[in-house]
Scaffold this motif. Structure first.
Motif, short mmCIF file in Angstrom:
data_model
loop_
_atom_site.label_atom_id
_atom_site.label_comp_id
_atom_site.label_asym_id
_atom_site.label_seq_id
_atom_site.Cartn_x
_atom_site.Cartn_y
_atom_site.Cartn_z
N LEU A 3 0.70 -1.19 -0.11
CA LEU A 3 -0.17 0.04 0.02
C LEU A 3 0.79 1.25 0.09
O LEU A 3 1.84 1.14 0.65
CB LEU A 3 -0.86 -0.05 1.22
N THR A 4 0.54 2.21 -0.94
CA THR A 4 1.13 3.59 -0.64
C THR A 4 -0.20 4.42 -0.16
O THR A 4 -1.11 4.23 -0.60
CB THR A 4 1.80 3.98 -1.99
N LYS A 12 2.98 11.28 -1.44
CA LYS A 12 2.67 9.90 -1.51
C LYS A 12 4.00 8.77 -0.81
O LYS A 12 5.25 9.12 -1.27
CB LYS A 12 2.62 9.45 -3.12
N ASN A 14 5.42 5.38 1.20
CA ASN A 14 5.21 3.74 1.67
C ASN A 14 4.25 3.62 2.68
O ASN A 14 4.28 4.16 3.73
CB ASN A 14 6.33 3.12 1.97
N GLY A 15 3.45 2.55 2.65
CA GLY A 15 2.41 2.27 3.68
C GLY A 15 2.94 1.77 4.87
O GLY A 15 2.42 2.03 5.94
N TYR A 16 4.24 1.48 5.07
CA TYR A 16 5.01 1.10 6.29
C TYR A 16 5.05 2.57 7.18
O TYR A 16 4.99 2.05 8.42
CB TYR A 16 6.35 0.81 6.05
#
Lengths: 80, 971
Positions: A3-4, A12, A14-16
């Motif tokens: 996920l982004t 935008k 990184n989902g982390y």
């Protein structure tokens, strides 16, 4: 994490870097009466939309802002 | 064995021999060899025995699509020898054999296949149920892959990187390289992944002409040279892609060469566009004994000769269905192999010129013929048949090159959520639609023409660039026209199986699944490919469906109908290629934060422990009961490094509103110079944190949280004010300030040595807050608190001043017997005082009321404005809750272990903490027990592991145990 998400401050990322904050249920209603069930429902019950839902995310490892965004839960993709 | 020296396509360096051992003998290969090619060159034909039937297995594909060459290398089992580069001194062993691969004592298993139909162990070994554990052991013994020693320790360096790129190209063949060049020429950053140790794909080993006087392998090297001139292309060779996820996240693992500082590394690539150019592997031909050593696929035989310089046999028969097969036959003939015949399933090759080349060499070309059965072990002959099975002929050979055509490597596309559909014309599963930013190029689209393959790479590269906002639409259109001008996808071979029964026609080598097994599953009522896959285990082995991936759905579809519409491939999942756990684990990242006093505490004999995110001193002696440390605090004075406390500044016009929101108390009642102790709850009214707040100026507050909550507090407060738009700033000062807890009856005397101000009990009483200048220099914020139950001061100082102040206090404290104390001492002291640690005396369900802190909640605040207050109202008088109580042990000085359960006829709660109290001379503790066991005087029974059925008894007593009136901490 695939996920982004688009942080309103950092763009935008990184989902982390984010923490999920649940579905957007709107501000707390002023009155819950005295029934624990009503309160419990508000706190714990979710709509669990299979599709696009509005949700809260925190840019924990970035600027720290809380923001809402729309995510397609079936594809795990943020909507443009 | 000598190698063919005059092959221009060789990838081995015959000037650099490498020796290794196998079967207690020394073998020799060359730099560039894989373990498998070196063994094959040394005369080894049987590499392993199969899982179930212990059938001999040999080289088949050279790209690791099956576990035939799974071997133990340097103690690591299941290493794929055909993908592992040879290194000097390697210790190689065969797996799953009793004896040797050539003479395996378990070989008789092959004749027992009638006793082992599909899924036999599911259906037979459960009645009665007790036989399963026994059967399980026997099955595992007979059907083992590699074995690993329980004390095996993986050595090596395992790294990980997380690159971001514009375009990620998977596959370094002609289309992948062309795509990378096209995208890079627009100025974008490109990452290219290639699973083999070198680039070139299926051009790399081919000597046939790409264009006049330009052989394919030269063309591949031209493309590679072109890529090298583009610094914005980053190439990873020997890097297998293992997963693709949404937003074009690609994972892969790279095997290091001798220059790399790692053995393997994990890559997680974030790309804007992704191009899949993985090309094709061959679809295995199904006939009897189709996996006999000596039977191999086209590229395997071709690459053995052209890449490794090894002749794969002396006399060969070809049973193929693709022009590449004829090309290989011609090359192998020229290299010195006798070709008995080339059987072609198709009516005609796509390029008629190839047939005349066969004729020139007087090689018989049999149109419409196919291999029926491989005979002899080792292979002695092959029986060929016409497609209808009408005629047969037997040819002697020691090599059978068999392949039913090509099959696209669609794993990466499938993982990227591309929709694949069966295409009648090519016989491939082709992408029907592609997700945003995903493109496909090259042979996997069914293209065979070399120029068309490169043109499709050009189109994909420009499309990917356009998706990144580069490249012109016109350039893309031109490339598309160029592609349209080349030959389109060719008709593929649709034959699934030679006309045989299939008792020994293996659809999956890893799991020993035959065509007959598939038929059995269908007869038992399984009709979906996914279910048949699971019931027969076809495709569930280390090869990750490389062998059965295409044939299984085709075979199943034949059963239903010959119409391809129903045909669906099975789902691909990561990792697409087997990966070492060590690679996923990466480097060991055991990290913890250290306080400014870390080194000093260690010098002083501190026993350090990782506690949460910190490394902290738990004890200062070998006596883990900490008797001397405890007595020193109760009688003299000690210092604790409490830097890990959460420390925050909140300021701005709406700062107070934010504090009111998260704290249960009325924070408006904070007065300057005084400490406000309060707690935070979650929306269930459960206590999550406690701490103190002080006011330092107008709309400017400083507050502390427990160590465990330090990391999340800012997020928590912002979350609970997210709808309000309030104007306040929140700064986490946890790592900026150090904290010294100076505690004990002589603390004031020590402190007055470093602070030139009136700190008498009247001037600076309990619960006061004041800012001082220590040693005339150091700004220090002091809170008079009493967590350990004695007179104590909490000194908050900028981190850089910590050591100076600490040393000054140590020096000043010497006449008073000052000593360090650690976390365990603090834990016992605060327990004696009945003070809580959230998370020790509370758990997920524990409310503020349950731990007896209900008084902190200000019920005059509007409930919906305070986090948790609604639930606090509702749970206040709830019955049957677990309540926190103090207890004393009866008839024993031994405390129960933390976490022991409180029982009568059922579980009634648990012990939160219990210690022998040196101060009180008895064992005491705190427990969460079910209402009404919490009443003072109640006897509770505690069960713990070593009580041998004898419950221990304790009595509920009032808290605190120590100094109930609080005279000492106010003194």
């Amino acid at each position: 994490m695939a996920l982004t998400l688009t942080c309103p401050v950092c763009g935008k990322r990184n989902g982390y870097e984010f923490r999920y904050g649940g579905e957007d249920k709107g501000p707390k209603p002023d009155d819950f009466g005295s029934s624990p069930e009503t309160w419990c429902d508000y706190v714990h019950m979710n709509r669990c939309v299979a599709g696009i839902q509005k949700e809260w995310w925190c840019h924990r490892d970035g600027c720290g802002v809380w923001f809402t965004t729309h995510r397609d839960t079936l594809k795990n993709l943020e909507m443009e | 064995m000598s190698r063919l020296q005059n092959q221009p396509t060789l990838r081995v360096d015959t000037n650099k021999p490498l020796s290794f051992t196998y079967k207690k003998k020394t073998f020799s290969g060359f730099k560039g060899d894989t373990v498998a090619s070196a063994l094959f060159s040394g005369g080894i034909r049987i590499f392993s025995r199969s899982l179930k039937y212990h059938r001999p297995r040999g080289l088949y594909s050279l790209d690791g699509e099956c576990s035939n060459t799974g071997m133990e290398v340097n103690g690591i089992p299941n290493v794929n020898a055909e993908k592992t580069l040879l290194e000097k001194g390697m210790q190689v062993k065969a797996q799953n054999v009793k004896g040797s691969p050539e003479l395996d004592a378990m070989g008789f298993m092959d004749s027992l296949d009638r006793a082992m139909p599909a899924g036999f162990y599911y259906r037979t070994m459960h009645k009665p149920a007790r036989i399963w554990p026994i059967a399980l052991q026997q099955v595992r013994k007979a059907a083992g892959l590699g074995k690993i020693s329980p004390d095996f320790r993986m050595t090596g360096e395992f790294d990980e990187i997380f690159p971001t790129t514009d375009v990620c190209v998977i596959g370094g063949g002609p289309s992948g390289m062309t795509a990378a060049i096209a995208a890079a020429e627009t100025g974008l950053r490109v990452i290219l992944l290639e699973a083999r140790p070198w680039l070139g794909g299926f051009f790399d080993y081919r000597q046939s002409e790409f264009s006049r006087d330009l052989p394919h392998y030269q063309r591949a090297r031209e493309l590679e040279a072109r890529m090298q001139t583009l610094p914005n292309i980053r190439v990873f060779t020997h890097t297998a892609m293992v997963g693709a996820y949404s937003n074009n996240l690609v994972t892969a693992f790279q095997i290091g060469n001798e220059k790399d500082p790692f053995d393997e590394r994990y890559l997680e690539i974030r790309a804007q566009s992704m191009i899949v150019a993985t090309g094709c592997i061959e679809r295995p031909l199904l006939f009897e004994n189709n996996e006999r050593p000596g039977v191999m696929q086209i590229a395997c035989a071709h690459r053995l000769a052209n890449t490794y310089g090894i002749l794969p046999g002396k006399r060969a028969v070809f049973s193929v269905a693709h022009d590449l097969g004829i090309e290989a036959a011609l090359d192998l003939f020229d290299a010195g192999i006798e070709i008995a015949a080339v059987a072609d399933i198709r009516d005609n090759p796509s390029h008629a010129a190839l047939v005349s080349e066969l004729e020139q060499r007087e090689i018989p070309y049999l149109k419409g013929w196919v291999a029926r059965e491989a005979l002899g072990a080792p292979l002695k002959s092959v029986s060929l048949t016409t497609l209808q099975g009408t005629f047969e002929k037997k040819l002697e050979c020691d090599l059978l090159v068999a392949s039913a055509g090509m099959t696209p490597v669609t794993g990466p596309l499938s993982m990227a959520q591309a929709e694949l559909a069966f295409d009648q014309h090519t016989g491939f599963f082709l992408p029907k639609s592609l997700p945003v930013g995903v493109y496909a190029a090259g042979r996997l689209l069914g293209l065979n023409d070399s120029r068309a393959i490169e043109a499709s790479g050009q189109v994909a590269g420009l499309s990917a660039a356009l998706n990144c906002g580069k490249a012109s639409a016109q350039a893309l259109k031109d490339a598309q026209e160029m592609l349209a001008g080349r030959p389109q996808a060719e008709r593929g071979c649709n034959l699934v199986m030679a006309p045989v029964k299939g008792r020994k026609a293996f659809i999956c080598f890893d799991e020993d699944t035959t065509v007959k097994n598939i038929k059995q599953a269908i007869d038992m009522g399984f009709d979906a490919t996914e279910l048949i896959k699971r019931f027969t285990a076809a495709g569930t082995g280390p090869g990750q469906s490389g062998i059965p991936g295409h044939n299984l759905p085709l075979l199943v579809a034949q059963h239903h109908t010959d119409h391809g519409a129903l045909t669906r491939p099975t789902t691909m999942r990561a990792p697409l290629v087997p990966t070492l756990m060590a690679t996923y684990a990466g480097t060991n990242h055991l990290m913890s934060k250290r306080t400014p006093m870390h080194e000093r505490q260690k010098q002083d004999g501190g026993v350090m422990r990782k506690i949460g995110v910190w490394n902290r001193a738990r004890y200062f002696s070998d006596d883990f009961s900490c008797r001397r440390e405890i007595e020193n605090i109760r009688n003299n004075v000690g210092m604790l490094d409490a830097t890990t406390l959460g420390k925050f500044r909140i300021f701005g016009p709406d700062a107070l509103k934010a504090l009111q929101r998260v704290y249960v108390g009325d924070m408006a009642k904070i007065s300057p110079g005084k400490i406000k102790y309060s707690a935070m709850c979650n929306e269930d009214g459960c206590i999550i944190d406690d701490g103190v707040v002080v006011q330092r100026g107008e709309n400017d507050y400083y507050f502390t949280t427990s160590t465990a909550r330090a990391g999340i507090t800012v997020e928590w407060i912002r979350y609970h004010t997210r709808y309000d738009g309030w104007d306040f700033n929140l700064v986490n000062l946890t790592d900026a300030f150090g904290v010294i807890n100076l505690a004990g009856p002589k603390a004031r005397e020590v402190l007055s040595e470093v602070i030139d101000a009136d700190i008498s009990n009247a001037a600076f009483p309990f619960a006061a807050y004041q800012e001082f200048t220590a040693l005339d220099t150091i700004p220090v914020r002091i809170m008079r608190l009493g967590f350990v139950g004695e007179l104590s001061y909490e000194l908050h100082v900028p981190g850089s001043w910590m050591e100076t102040l600490w040393d000054a206090l140590s020096e000043a404290g010497k006449p008073f017997g000052i000593a360090n104390f650690g976390l365990e001492t603090q834990n016992v002291l605060r327990m004696e005082k009945g003070h809580l640690i959230i998370g020790s005396e509370s758990e997920q369900r524990t409310t503020l009321h349950d731990v007896g802190l209900g008084g902190l909640w200000d019920r005059n605040k509007p409930a919906v404005d305070t986090v948790g207050a609604v639930a606090l109202q509702q749970t206040e008088n709830q019955e049957k809750r677990l309540k926190l109580v103090g207890f004393k042990m009866k008839n024993t000085r031994t405390p129960p272990k933390d976490g022991s359960i409180v029982v009568d006829d059922r579980i009634r709660g648990h012990v939160c903490i219990a210690r022998y109290s040196h101060t009180l001379q008895e064992a005491v503790g705190m427990a969460l027990v079910e209402d009404p066991l919490h009443a003072v005087g109640t006897e509770i029974s505690i069960y713990e592991d070593e009580c041998q059925g004898q419950l221990v008894s304790a009595t509920v007593v009032p808290m605190p145990f120590y100094d109930p009136k609080g005279e000492r901490l106010r003194s």
